[in-house]
Motif scaffolding. Sequence first.
Motif, short mmCIF file in Angstrom:
data_model
loop_
_atom_site.label_atom_id
_atom_site.label_comp_id
_atom_site.label_asym_id
_atom_site.label_seq_id
_atom_site.Cartn_x
_atom_site.Cartn_y
_atom_site.Cartn_z
N VAL A 161 2.04 11.86 3.40
CA VAL A 161 3.00 11.01 2.68
C VAL A 161 4.04 11.87 1.98
CG1 VAL A 161 3.27 9.25 0.89
CG2 VAL A 161 1.28 9.20 2.39
N PHE A 162 3.63 13.04 1.45
CA PHE A 162 4.59 13.94 0.81
C PHE A 162 5.69 14.33 1.80
CE2 PHE A 162 6.52 17.64 -0.96
CZ PHE A 162 6.38 17.53 -2.33
N LYS A 163 5.31 14.68 3.01
CA LYS A 163 6.29 15.09 4.03
C LYS A 163 7.18 13.92 4.42
CE LYS A 163 6.80 17.61 8.35
NZ LYS A 163 6.10 18.36 9.44
N ASP A 164 6.61 12.71 4.50
CA ASP A 164 7.41 11.51 4.83
C ASP A 164 8.46 11.25 3.75
OD1 ASP A 164 6.05 11.09 7.16
OD2 ASP A 164 4.67 9.59 6.34
N VAL A 165 8.07 11.44 2.49
CA VAL A 165 8.98 11.14 1.38
C VAL A 165 10.04 12.21 1.19
CG1 VAL A 165 9.13 10.80 -1.12
CG2 VAL A 165 7.28 9.72 0.17
N TYR A 166 9.64 13.49 1.26
CA TYR A 166 10.55 14.58 0.91
C TYR A 166 11.09 15.36 2.11
CZ TYR A 166 9.38 13.59 -3.90
OH TYR A 166 9.23 12.95 -5.10
N GLY A 167 10.64 15.01 3.32
CA GLY A 167 11.26 15.58 4.52
C GLY A 167 10.70 16.90 5.01
N ASN A 168 9.89 17.57 4.20
CA ASN A 168 9.22 18.79 4.67
C ASN A 168 7.87 18.90 3.98
OD1 ASN A 168 10.07 19.45 2.12
ND2 ASN A 168 11.37 21.15 2.71
N SER A 169 7.11 19.91 4.36
CA SER A 169 5.75 20.03 3.83
C SER A 169 5.77 20.29 2.33
CB SER A 169 5.01 21.17 4.54
OG SER A 169 5.55 22.43 4.15
N LEU A 170 4.64 19.99 1.71
CA LEU A 170 4.52 20.20 0.26
C LEU A 170 4.78 21.66 -0.09
CD1 LEU A 170 1.77 18.70 -2.01
CD2 LEU A 170 2.36 21.10 -2.20
N ALA A 171 4.16 22.58 0.67
CA ALA A 171 4.31 24.01 0.37
C ALA A 171 5.76 24.46 0.51
CB ALA A 171 3.42 24.82 1.30
N ALA A 172 6.43 24.02 1.58
CA ALA A 172 7.82 24.42 1.81
C ALA A 172 8.74 23.85 0.75
CB ALA A 172 8.27 23.96 3.20
N HIS A 173 8.48 22.60 0.37
CA HIS A 173 9.34 21.94 -0.62
C HIS A 173 9.21 22.61 -1.98
CE1 HIS A 173 11.71 18.56 -2.14
NE2 HIS A 173 10.91 18.58 -3.19
N LYS A 225 4.74 11.24 -8.44
CA LYS A 225 4.07 11.81 -9.62
C LYS A 225 3.55 13.22 -9.30
CE LYS A 225 2.68 7.41 -11.69
NZ LYS A 225 1.54 6.53 -12.06
N VAL A 226 3.03 13.39 -8.07
CA VAL A 226 2.59 14.72 -7.63
C VAL A 226 3.76 15.69 -7.66
CG1 VAL A 226 1.80 16.05 -5.63
CG2 VAL A 226 0.69 13.88 -6.19
N HIS A 227 4.90 15.24 -7.14
CA HIS A 227 6.11 16.06 -7.09
C HIS A 227 6.54 16.47 -8.50
CE1 HIS A 227 10.51 16.70 -7.01
NE2 HIS A 227 10.26 17.31 -5.87
N ASP A 228 6.58 15.51 -9.41
CA ASP A 228 6.99 15.80 -10.79
C ASP A 228 6.03 16.78 -11.45
OD1 ASP A 228 9.08 14.07 -10.44
OD2 ASP A 228 8.17 12.41 -11.52
N TYR A 229 4.75 16.58 -11.20
CA TYR A 229 3.73 17.47 -11.80
C TYR A 229 3.90 18.91 -11.30
CZ TYR A 229 -0.88 19.45 -12.80
OH TYR A 229 -1.90 20.26 -13.25
N LEU A 230 4.13 19.05 -10.01
CA LEU A 230 4.28 20.39 -9.43
C LEU A 230 5.55 21.08 -9.92
CD1 LEU A 230 3.14 19.70 -5.76
CD2 LEU A 230 1.92 21.06 -7.47
N THR A 231 6.65 20.36 -9.97
CA THR A 231 7.91 20.97 -10.37
C THR A 231 7.92 21.31 -11.86
OG1 THR A 231 8.90 18.76 -10.62
CG2 THR A 231 9.30 19.92 -8.54
N TYR A 285 0.84 -1.20 0.00
CA TYR A 285 0.00 0.00 0.00
C TYR A 285 0.87 1.26 0.00
CZ TYR A 285 -2.99 3.69 1.89
OH TYR A 285 -3.64 4.88 2.10
N LEU A 286 1.88 1.27 0.88
CA LEU A 286 2.75 2.43 1.00
C LEU A 286 3.54 2.68 -0.28
CD1 LEU A 286 4.08 2.06 4.65
CD2 LEU A 286 2.52 3.80 3.79
N GLU A 287 3.99 1.58 -0.91
CA GLU A 287 4.75 1.72 -2.15
C GLU A 287 3.89 2.37 -3.23
OE1 GLU A 287 7.26 -1.12 -5.23
OE2 GLU A 287 6.86 -1.81 -3.20
N ASN A 288 2.60 2.01 -3.24
CA ASN A 288 1.68 2.62 -4.20
C ASN A 288 1.49 4.10 -3.90
OD1 ASN A 288 -0.45 2.65 -6.26
ND2 ASN A 288 -1.85 2.85 -4.55
N GLN A 289 1.37 4.43 -2.58
CA GLN A 289 1.19 5.82 -2.19
C GLN A 289 2.42 6.66 -2.51
OE1 GLN A 289 -1.96 5.84 -2.03
NE2 GLN A 289 -2.32 6.75 -0.04
N VAL A 290 3.60 6.10 -2.23
CA VAL A 290 4.85 6.81 -2.52
C VAL A 290 4.98 7.06 -4.02
CG1 VAL A 290 7.37 6.62 -2.51
CG2 VAL A 290 6.06 6.04 -0.46
N GLY A 291 4.59 6.07 -4.82
CA GLY A 291 4.62 6.24 -6.28
C GLY A 291 3.75 7.39 -6.73
#
Length: 244
Positions: free
Chosen positions: A176-188, A144-150, A134-140
């Motif tokens: 999950v975004f914060k778990d993967v990238y270490g800070n909040s979505l907005a900050a990242h 994709k969210v990260h790539d779309y935003l950047t 489940y987590l692997e699917n969420q991280v995936g």
Amino acid sequence: METKHIHNHKEYFKVDFLKNQISRQNDFGTVADIFALLADPTRLKIFWLLCHSKECVINIAQILKMTNPAVSHHLKILREAGLIESYRDEREVFYTVSTGAKSQALHSIIEKLMSINCPDFDNRHEQINENSDYLENQVGKIKKVHDYLTQNLSKRITIEELSKQFAMNPTTLKTVFKDVYGNSLAAHIKEHRMEKAAELLVQSQLPINQIAQEVGYESQSKFSAVFKDFYKCSPMEYKKKHSS
């Protein structure tokens, strides 16, 4: 009457063979060293964790309630022994169990011993595997969210829009975004915006108001304030300093 211990030829051969194998000190020493590495309960926990998950130092420290330097010390020992390996994902270094036969064998032995000594381990282990999928699917999805935003830094995209587009609960998405990238979505994403702005200031002739729009700010004054807070100088000061 004294009883004699009689050996046949096959037994003599077997004993001689075993004596010859036991004399190979280096071989037994190598195996003993591997087990000695995992004799430390904390190091064993880290190794087992990395058998099931790819983690950075910060995440491991949080999970085990340790300091980052202490975790790094154990990771260095495990990596030098060839039991784990590391890879870089953008700025972060992640660790996972090595794909070598030695690591896989140790993983199997550890879980077999856990099953023998901990009656409920098999049930809990099955839950771990289910959660891992489940987590692997969420991280995936989060990547994709990260790539779309950047790729769309000029747009202001809300959590609600992302939630609908990537079929994720808003709270789960942020967590999950914060778990993967270490800070909040907005900050990242702000970091990415500021880095892109700095790049445009130095490498292009665009006016500051247009650069602000390129990184998602309609107001030049708002952009300048955020930029100064991030780089400790104004956009124009940054451009003059780095262009020269």
